[in-house]
Design a protein around this motif. Structure first.
Motif, PDB file in Angstrom:
ATOM      1  N   ALA A 182       0.927  -1.299   0.116  1.00  0.00           N
ATOM      2  CA  ALA A 182       0.092   0.225   0.037  1.00  0.00           C
ATOM      3  C   ALA A 182       0.823   1.359  -0.017  1.00  0.00           C
ATOM      4  N   GLU A 183       1.931   1.220   0.765  1.00  0.00           N
ATOM      5  CA  GLU A 183       3.128   2.331   0.742  1.00  0.00           C
ATOM      6  C   GLU A 183       3.323   2.818  -0.516  1.00  0.00           C
ATOM      7  N   THR A 184       3.493   1.724  -1.675  1.00  0.00           N
ATOM      8  CA  THR A 184       3.966   2.220  -2.763  1.00  0.00           C
ATOM      9  C   THR A 184       3.071   3.098  -3.694  1.00  0.00           C
ATOM     10  N   VAL A 185       1.822   3.265  -3.501  1.00  0.00           N
ATOM     11  CA  VAL A 185       1.057   4.175  -3.971  1.00  0.00           C
ATOM     12  C   VAL A 185       0.373   5.154  -3.109  1.00  0.00           C
ATOM     13  N   GLY A 186       1.271   5.306  -1.833  1.00  0.00           N
ATOM     14  CA  GLY A 186       0.957   6.608  -0.895  1.00  0.00           C
ATOM     15  C   GLY A 186      -0.044   6.067   0.100  1.00  0.00           C
ATOM     16  N   ILE A 187      -0.584   4.889   0.265  1.00  0.00           N
ATOM     17  CA  ILE A 187      -1.645   4.605   1.276  1.00  0.00           C
ATOM     18  C   ILE A 187      -0.655   4.011   2.569  1.00  0.00           C
ATOM     19  N   ARG A 188      -1.150   4.774   3.829  1.00  0.00           N
ATOM     20  CA  ARG A 188      -0.660   4.272   4.876  1.00  0.00           C
ATOM     21  C   ARG A 188      -1.826   3.335   5.821  1.00  0.00           C
ATOM     22  N   LEU A 189      -1.357   2.096   5.665  1.00  0.00           N
ATOM     23  CA  LEU A 189      -2.283   0.951   6.504  1.00  0.00           C
ATOM     24  C   LEU A 189      -1.684   1.041   7.942  1.00  0.00           C
ATOM     25  N   PRO A 190      -2.417   1.261   8.965  1.00  0.00           N
ATOM     26  CA  PRO A 190      -2.177   1.184  10.295  1.00  0.00           C
ATOM     27  C   PRO A 190      -2.204  -0.083  10.856  1.00  0.00           C
ATOM     28  N   LEU A 191      -1.144  -0.948  10.172  1.00  0.00           N
ATOM     29  CA  LEU A 191      -1.081  -2.353  10.537  1.00  0.00           C
ATOM     30  C   LEU A 191       0.347  -2.819  11.252  1.00  0.00           C
ATOM     31  N   TYR A 192       0.285  -3.751  11.910  1.00  0.00           N
ATOM     32  CA  TYR A 192       1.539  -4.036  12.876  1.00  0.00           C
ATOM     33  C   TYR A 192       1.250  -5.559  13.014  1.00  0.00           C
ATOM     34  N   PRO A 193       2.576  -6.195  12.755  1.00  0.00           N
ATOM     35  CA  PRO A 193       2.324  -7.759  13.032  1.00  0.00           C
ATOM     36  C   PRO A 193       2.359  -8.067  14.520  1.00  0.00           C
ATOM     37  N   LEU A 194       1.229  -8.784  14.799  1.00  0.00           N
ATOM     38  CA  LEU A 194       1.464  -9.515  16.226  1.00  0.00           C
ATOM     39  C   LEU A 194       1.829 -10.953  16.062  1.00  0.00           C
ATOM     40  N   LYS A 195       3.088 -11.178  16.409  1.00  0.00           N
ATOM     41  CA  LYS A 195       3.663 -12.546  16.139  1.00  0.00           C
ATOM     42  C   LYS A 195       2.996 -13.467  17.218  1.00  0.00           C
ATOM     43  N   GLY A 196       2.393 -14.661  16.734  1.00  0.00           N
ATOM     44  CA  GLY A 196       1.989 -15.563  17.641  1.00  0.00           C
ATOM     45  C   GLY A 196       2.734 -16.865  17.433  1.00  0.00           C
ATOM     46  N   TYR A 197       2.545 -17.530  18.303  1.00  0.00           N
ATOM     47  CA  TYR A 197       3.078 -19.284  18.260  1.00  0.00           C
ATOM     48  C   TYR A 197       1.809 -20.418  18.337  1.00  0.00           C
ATOM     49  N   SER A 198       2.547 -21.181  17.906  1.00  0.00           N
ATOM     50  CA  SER A 198       1.496 -22.727  18.160  1.00  0.00           C
ATOM     51  C   SER A 198       2.143 -23.884  18.128  1.00  0.00           C
ATOM     52  N   LEU A 199       1.693 -24.726  18.937  1.00  0.00           N
ATOM     53  CA  LEU A 199       2.024 -26.083  18.933  1.00  0.00           C
ATOM     54  C   LEU A 199       1.146 -27.149  18.388  1.00  0.00           C
ATOM     55  N   SER A 200       1.597 -28.043  17.479  1.00  0.00           N
ATOM     56  CA  SER A 200       0.707 -29.107  17.012  1.00  0.00           C
ATOM     57  C   SER A 200       1.092 -30.332  17.723  1.00  0.00           C
ATOM     58  N   ALA A 201       0.647 -30.803  18.732  1.00  0.00           N
ATOM     59  CA  ALA A 201       1.059 -31.965  19.335  1.00  0.00           C
ATOM     60  C   ALA A 201       0.198 -33.291  19.164  1.00  0.00           C
ATOM     61  N   PRO A 202       0.760 -34.407  18.831  1.00  0.00           N
ATOM     62  CA  PRO A 202      -0.003 -35.519  18.473  1.00  0.00           C
ATOM     63  C   PRO A 202      -0.864 -36.230  19.732  1.00  0.00           C
ATOM     64  N   ILE A 203      -1.982 -36.647  19.274  1.00  0.00           N
ATOM     65  CA  ILE A 203      -2.965 -37.203  20.540  1.00  0.00           C
ATOM     66  C   ILE A 203      -2.915 -38.620  20.434  1.00  0.00           C
ATOM     67  N   GLY A 204      -2.511 -39.381  21.556  1.00  0.00           N
ATOM     68  CA  GLY A 204      -2.467 -40.658  21.658  1.00  0.00           C
ATOM     69  C   GLY A 204      -3.737 -41.298  22.605  1.00  0.00           C
ATOM     70  N   ALA A 205      -3.717 -42.767  22.422  1.00  0.00           N
ATOM     71  CA  ALA A 205      -4.983 -43.291  23.203  1.00  0.00           C
ATOM     72  C   ALA A 205      -5.065 -42.878  24.701  1.00  0.00           C
ATOM     73  N   HIS A 206      -3.920 -42.619  25.170  1.00  0.00           N
ATOM     74  CA  HIS A 206      -3.773 -42.517  26.684  1.00  0.00           C
ATOM     75  C   HIS A 206      -3.964 -41.033  27.061  1.00  0.00           C
ATOM     76  N   HIS A 207      -4.059 -40.080  25.998  1.00  0.00           N
ATOM     77  CA  HIS A 207      -4.036 -38.767  26.489  1.00  0.00           C
ATOM     78  C   HIS A 207      -5.501 -38.240  26.688  1.00  0.00           C
ATOM     79  N   HIS A 208      -5.807 -37.144  27.396  1.00  0.00           N
ATOM     80  CA  HIS A 208      -7.066 -36.709  27.601  1.00  0.00           C
ATOM     81  C   HIS A 208      -7.231 -35.130  27.188  1.00  0.00           C
TER      82      HIS A 208
END
Length: 417
Positions: free
Chosen positions: A262-288
């Motif tokens: 957007a800045e290349t055409v003179g538009i200022r977008l009020p955006l900022y990156p909120l960095k987030g994290y995740s874990l993808s953990a396998p679920i076994g038969a003994h898990h709850h």
């Protein structure tokens, strides 16, 4: 037939493309990666919180933020940088941290959530969303401190009859039996029926496959967008490393990358990156694992069962455009899950991920026309991009077709951000 060029192949860009082809437009999608959904849509929390929306900017948040910053395992991390975007965003964010502003924003987001839920249900009649592990088990927000729970319960009581229910500790365990395996003495929780969960990345792949078969779809283009070709302040083409791509209308839906474009055409977008994290953990038969969508209010950690995996998402890091995984933040997330739901999944085998969520200071997305004619905006959804994607796409397709928006855009346009 008009040709619409959509910039961005994440959940926002793909839902927009789908809504446009269904509306009768010829559509092309430009994505810099070989496959769709490699950014913030790849391994996010997977929660679709249509009725539980809580903009980060609120009264009391600045004081809480100071406490979080002093906690090495807190949900917030800030690294000051010599970056004008960061300081402008923070100043505007603090200006929005007022109860009346939060209430207005929440009302707008609830309306957008309802629209998105309806639009998504229509999409679900066309594609088997169950293959993306789509479920509607409800959402349970858990509170550790009685004071926080009492405040939330009072809010629910003021609203009267509705989908939200205030539950004591025993009722929380009834709704979610996995809490019996948690060492935390929960004060209570707010349960919302009908809230959904799904694998956002899998939904994106379904959308991409459906688009490829649609007669109005002009194809995907793998290219790096560098700017726009303008003629008398009207967008005529997208400039890419593969050459210009012409169109009649253009939709900017490239996540945090939208800011620089957007800045290349003179538009200022009020955006900022909120960095987030995740874990993808396998679920076994003994898990709850939890079956409902669970949010730890104080720790700001989300737990979502997606198929045979538990998706855990957390953190708000204000560190600029740094996408790499911070080992210290990852270790903090591991400590949090072991102390909260230790038997829910195999955390030792969890796959970590981090992503940049483009947010506005108020917490509402920016939708609609831009100051450049024929260039449209669908940006700034923050952590609720998956939730709002189908509704935002419907709004854009209606506007581009010259039809009125299905809901008022007050507070959802660029000048209000």
């Amino acid at each position: 037939m008009k040709t619409i060029v959509v910039i961005g192949g994440g959940i926002i860009g793909l839902t927009t493309a789908w809504s446009l082809v269904e509306a009768g437009f010829n559509v092309r999608v430009i994505e810099r990666s070989k496959t769709p959904a490699t950014g913030a849509s790849h391994a996010n929390g997977g929660q679709l919180s249509y009725r539980y929306v809580s903009p980060l900017a609120d009264q009391g948040v600045p004081l809480k933020a100071l406490k979080w910053l002093l906690d090495r395992d807190g949900p917030l991390h800030w690294r000051p940088e010599a970056d004008a975007h960061q300081w402008r965003w923070l100043a505007s964010f603090l200006a929005h941290c007022r109860a009346p502003v939060n209430q207005r924003t929440t009302g707008r987001l609830l309306a957008l959530g309802a629209l998105s839920q309806a639009a998504c249900a229509e999409f679900g009649t066309r594609l088997p969303l169950a293959e993306a592990h789509w479920r509607a088990p409800g959402k349970l927000v858990l509170y550790r401190h009685p004071k926080d729970f009492d405040h939330a319960r009072a809010r629910v009581e003021r609203q009267g009859e509705g989908p939200e229910q205030a539950l004591g500790p025993d009722d929380c365990r009834r709704v979610e039996p996995a809490l019996a395996h948690s060492p935390v003495a929960w004060a209570g929780g707010i349960f919302t029926e009908g809230e959904a969960v799904a694998d956002c990345h899998a939904v994106c792949l379904q959308l991409a496959a459906a688009l490829a078969q649609h007669p109005n779809f002009g194809g995907f283009v793998q290219a790096e967008v560098t700017g726009f070709q303008l003629q008398q302040r009207q967008a005529r083409a997208v400039l890419t490393d593969q050459g210009p791509i012409a169109g009649d209308e253009f939709v900017l839906a490239a996540g945090i990358g939208s800011r620089a474009l957007a800045e290349t055409v003179g538009i200022r977008l009020p955006l900022y990156p909120l960095k987030g994290y995740s874990l993808s953990a396998p679920i076994g038969a003994h898990h709850h694992p939890p079956e409902v969508s669970v949010t730890d209010f104080e720790k700001k950690v989300l737990y979502t069962r997606i198929g045979h995996q538990l998706r855990v998402a957390a953190m708000v890091d204000l560190v600029g455009l740094h996408e790499e995984i911070d080992p210290q933040r990852l270790a903090a997330l591991q400590r949090a899950v072991h102390a909260t739901l230790p038997d829910a999944a195999d955390y030792a085998q969890a796959e970590p991920w981090s992503g940049l969520r483009p947010a506005t200071p108020a917490g509402a997305p920016i939708l609609g026309a831009s100051p450049v004619e024929h260039l449209w905006l669908n940006v700034g959804h923050g952590a609720l991009g998956f939730t709002f994607s189908f509704g935002s796409a419907r709004i854009l397709s209606r506007l581009i077709a010259g039809q009125p928006s299905p809901l008022p855009l007050d507070g959802l346009q660029l000048q209000a951000a």
